[in-house]
Design an enzyme around this catalytic site. Structure first.
Site, PDB file in Angstrom:
ATOM      1  N   ASP A  39     -11.961  -2.362 -11.813  1.00  0.00           N
ATOM      2  CA  ASP A  39     -11.364  -1.322 -12.672  1.00  0.00           C
ATOM      3  C   ASP A  39     -11.476   0.119 -12.174  1.00  0.00           C
ATOM      4  OD1 ASP A  39     -11.781  -3.645 -14.082  1.00  0.00           O
ATOM      5  OD2 ASP A  39     -13.011  -2.735 -15.629  1.00  0.00           O
ATOM      6  N   ARG A 167     -18.468  -2.497 -24.446  1.00  0.00           N
ATOM      7  CA  ARG A 167     -18.386  -1.869 -23.118  1.00  0.00           C
ATOM      8  C   ARG A 167     -17.153  -1.001 -22.900  1.00  0.00           C
ATOM      9  NH1 ARG A 167     -17.869  -7.415 -22.343  1.00  0.00           N
ATOM     10  NH2 ARG A 167     -15.813  -8.138 -21.671  1.00  0.00           N
ATOM     11  N   ASP A 168     -17.208  -0.306 -21.766  1.00  0.00           N
ATOM     12  CA  ASP A 168     -16.094   0.449 -21.182  1.00  0.00           C
ATOM     13  C   ASP A 168     -15.736   1.715 -21.966  1.00  0.00           C
ATOM     14  OD1 ASP A 168     -16.141  -1.813 -19.588  1.00  0.00           O
ATOM     15  OD2 ASP A 168     -14.431  -2.762 -20.568  1.00  0.00           O
ATOM     16  N   TRP A 305      -7.986 -10.817 -13.134  1.00  0.00           N
ATOM     17  CA  TRP A 305      -9.124 -11.737 -12.982  1.00  0.00           C
ATOM     18  C   TRP A 305      -8.662 -13.161 -12.712  1.00  0.00           C
ATOM     19  CZ3 TRP A 305     -13.465  -9.810 -11.733  1.00  0.00           C
ATOM     20  CH2 TRP A 305     -13.828  -8.544 -12.190  1.00  0.00           C
TER      21      TRP A 305
HETATM   22  C1  FRU Z   1     -12.710  -5.371 -16.868  1.00  0.00           C
HETATM   23  C2  FRU Z   1     -14.215  -5.557 -16.853  1.00  0.00           C
HETATM   24  C3  FRU Z   1     -14.854  -4.552 -17.789  1.00  0.00           C
HETATM   25  C4  FRU Z   1     -16.235  -4.417 -17.233  1.00  0.00           C
HETATM   26  C5  FRU Z   1     -15.976  -4.539 -15.748  1.00  0.00           C
HETATM   27  C6  FRU Z   1     -17.081  -5.182 -14.969  1.00  0.00           C
HETATM   28  O1  FRU Z   1     -12.076  -5.769 -15.712  1.00  0.00           O
HETATM   29  O2  FRU Z   1     -14.535  -6.883 -17.215  1.00  0.00           O
HETATM   30  O3  FRU Z   1     -14.827  -4.916 -19.141  1.00  0.00           O
HETATM   31  O4  FRU Z   1     -16.813  -3.207 -17.571  1.00  0.00           O
HETATM   32  O5  FRU Z   1     -14.793  -5.274 -15.590  1.00  0.00           O
HETATM   33  O6  FRU Z   1     -16.887  -5.058 -13.609  1.00  0.00           O
END
Ligand code: FRU
Length: 491
Positions: A39, A167-168, A305
């Site tokens: 990301d 997260r994020d 993914w």
């Molecule tokens: C999205 C993700 C995020 C996470 C990151 C880990 O692609 O799964 O949610 O923070 O990648 O690398």
């Protein structure tokens, strides 16, 4: 102080990164210094320059304990490398510094907000992740993790919110207040985006849930972003485990753009329209910034993914970003076009107008692997053509096909014969707005990717390709008769 772990990553990338020849990288797309990239993180302006961090595992071409790699640019096209910014060097982030955002602080320092991941054994003896939000502050190159990390943890979650999937953080300033939008898993097992507000000294409080999947648009909502655009409010996120819906959403990891209205003091965000963001094969986790001239610019990981297993053997880097794209909202739809700065990199204009196409043809001067090409197609004579195909990155064995079929309005991107070594999904179809057989494609081809923009950005579709660079023929073919204009530039 630079930790031993961060120094190790910096030494590795400084020593081995430059050994990867430029010709083995894309000409115009951001790639990791060495190893793995996922990301985009902290895509934001700092001291007048655009910074881009990224999920980074410098030690292999596979995902691993996440670091933050670092790039910056003055024009959204040419990237300058900076040393890795974060390493998973604390107890609270020992299993990874996951995705997050960045913002300039009033005192001139740069704030990074990221997800710190650690692992614990749960009551059944299973390894479980705990995700918390952490801060680091620095000068644009070096960052100190905040003494009060984590700055947000399970105590800050609304009822039913998961501490495993939290997260994020994407952060931004609005009316002098620093906000964060953060992805979370809800009690029903699907996803939501939570809004937090900074109350001083990097302390945060929960404001509201901006929107939730309620099992309609996939499960966990990753990598959210939330911004006003053209009089509307936009919430973007990357849901996991989506169900396919017509030609709009495909199964697995997808992207979702919700367009609606926002009443910060009243009912919050009310969504009106939902769409995928990119209809190709490789696009995930987009993030935006507000440029000083008012443009909303988006960049994304040009992978998915579900497709990352298909990589060339022994590659020294893996993962690239899309070109940054300018966004607009028109009639309840998100429009995307490559940043206008790309035009400064064009040379060698070749134009062909009113070219009749029936059967397969090529045109003088129209070939190459790093280019910006616009193809305008329209019907001719009384009968509507049945299909129109553009083949790029072509030689005797390889081709990447972009096909339009006016009878059902579908555009199809097909990279079956584009050098990918695995039997994964290689085609994707989506709907273009019917215009009586008229359609316009803008195709940006780089050494390892194709990005297609339909009808001035109504749809975008991205795919990575690994076709040998010598495969540079381009052909046009119609079932029936069509007329086209082609404008092509080298990049
Ligand atoms: C999205 C993700 C995020 C996470 C990151 C880990 O692609 O799964 O949610 O923070 O990648 O690398």
């Amino acid at each position: 102080m630079t930790s031993e772990l961060l120094q190790k990553a910096r030494d590795l990338e400084a020593r081995y990164g430059p050994r990867i020849p430029d010709s083995e990288r894309p000409a115009l797309h951001a790639t990791p210094a060495i190893g793995w990239m996922n990301d985009p993180n902290g895509f934001s302006m700092y001291r007048g320059e655009c910074h881009l961090f990224y999920q980074y595992h410098p030690y292999s071409n596979e995902w691993g304990p996440m670091h933050w790699g670092h790039l910056k640019t003055k024009d959204f096209i040419h990237w300058e490398r900076l040393p890795a910014a974060l390493a998973p060097d604390r107890d609270y982030d020992a299993a990874g510094c996951f995705s997050g955002g960045a913002a300039e602080l009033p005192d001139g320092r740069q704030l990074l907000m990221y997800t710190g991941v650690r692992r614990i054994y749960d009551a059944e003896g299973f390894l479980q992740e705990i995700q918390t939000q952490c801060a680091a502050v620095g000068d644009g190159v070096n960052y100190e993790k905040a003494p009060n990390n984590p700055v947000l943890d399970d105590k800050d979650l609304p009822e039913g919110g998961s501490a495993i999937d939290f997260r994020d953080p994407k952060i931004w300033w609005e009316d002098g207040v620093l906000y964060a939008a953060i992805g979370n898993r809800t009690a029903d097992g699907s996803g939501a985006v939570l809004l937090y507000r900074e109350t001083g000294s990097l302390k945060w409080e929960f404001v509201r849930t901006l929107d939730a999947s309620r099992c309609q648009y996939g499960k966990m909502w990753e990598c959210p972003d939330f911004f006003p655009l053209d009089g509307r409010q936009v919430l973007i996120t990357s849901p996991q485990d989506m169900d396919p819906v017509g030609l709009e959403f495909h199964a697995g990891n997808g992207t979702l753009c919700l367009i609606g209205d926002y009443a910060p003091q009243g009912g919050g965000f009310v969504r009106q329209y939902a769409q995928a963001i990119d209809y190709g094969l490789d696009f995930y986790a987009p993030q935006t910034l507000l440029a000083p001239d008012g443009r909303r610019i988006m960049i994304a990981w040009m992978q998915n993914w579900d497709t990352v297993g298909a990589k060339p053997g022994h590659c020294r880097w893996f993962g690239q970003m899309t070109l940054p794209r300018e966004l607009a909202v028109k009639d309840g739809r998100l429009y995307q076009t490559p940043v206008r700065e790309l035009e400064n990199y064009r040379s060698g204009c070749v134009v062909h107008r009113n070219i009749p196409v029936s059967g397969e043809i090529n045109l003088p001067g129209v070939q190459g692997r790093v280019l910006d090409m616009t193809v305008d197609v329209r019907p001719t004579g009384g009968e509507l053509y049945r299909w129109f195909r553009i083949r790029v990155a072509k030689d005797g064995e390889h081709e990447t096909i972009i096909r339009y079929r006016p009878s059902d309005g579908t555009v199809k991107i097909d990279r079956t014969r584009s050098g990918l070594p695995r039997d994964i999904v290689h085609t994707r179809s989506f709907l273009a707005r019917p215009q009586g057989g008229k359609i316009k494609f803008r195709i940006i081809l780089d050494r390892f990717s194709v990005e297609v923009f339909v009808n001035d950005g109504e749809q975008a579709a991205s795919a990575v390709i690994y076709t040998r660079q010598e495969a540079e023929a381009i052909t046009f073919e119609a079932g029936g008769s069509a007329l086209m204009d082609v404008e092509k530039y080298s990049l």
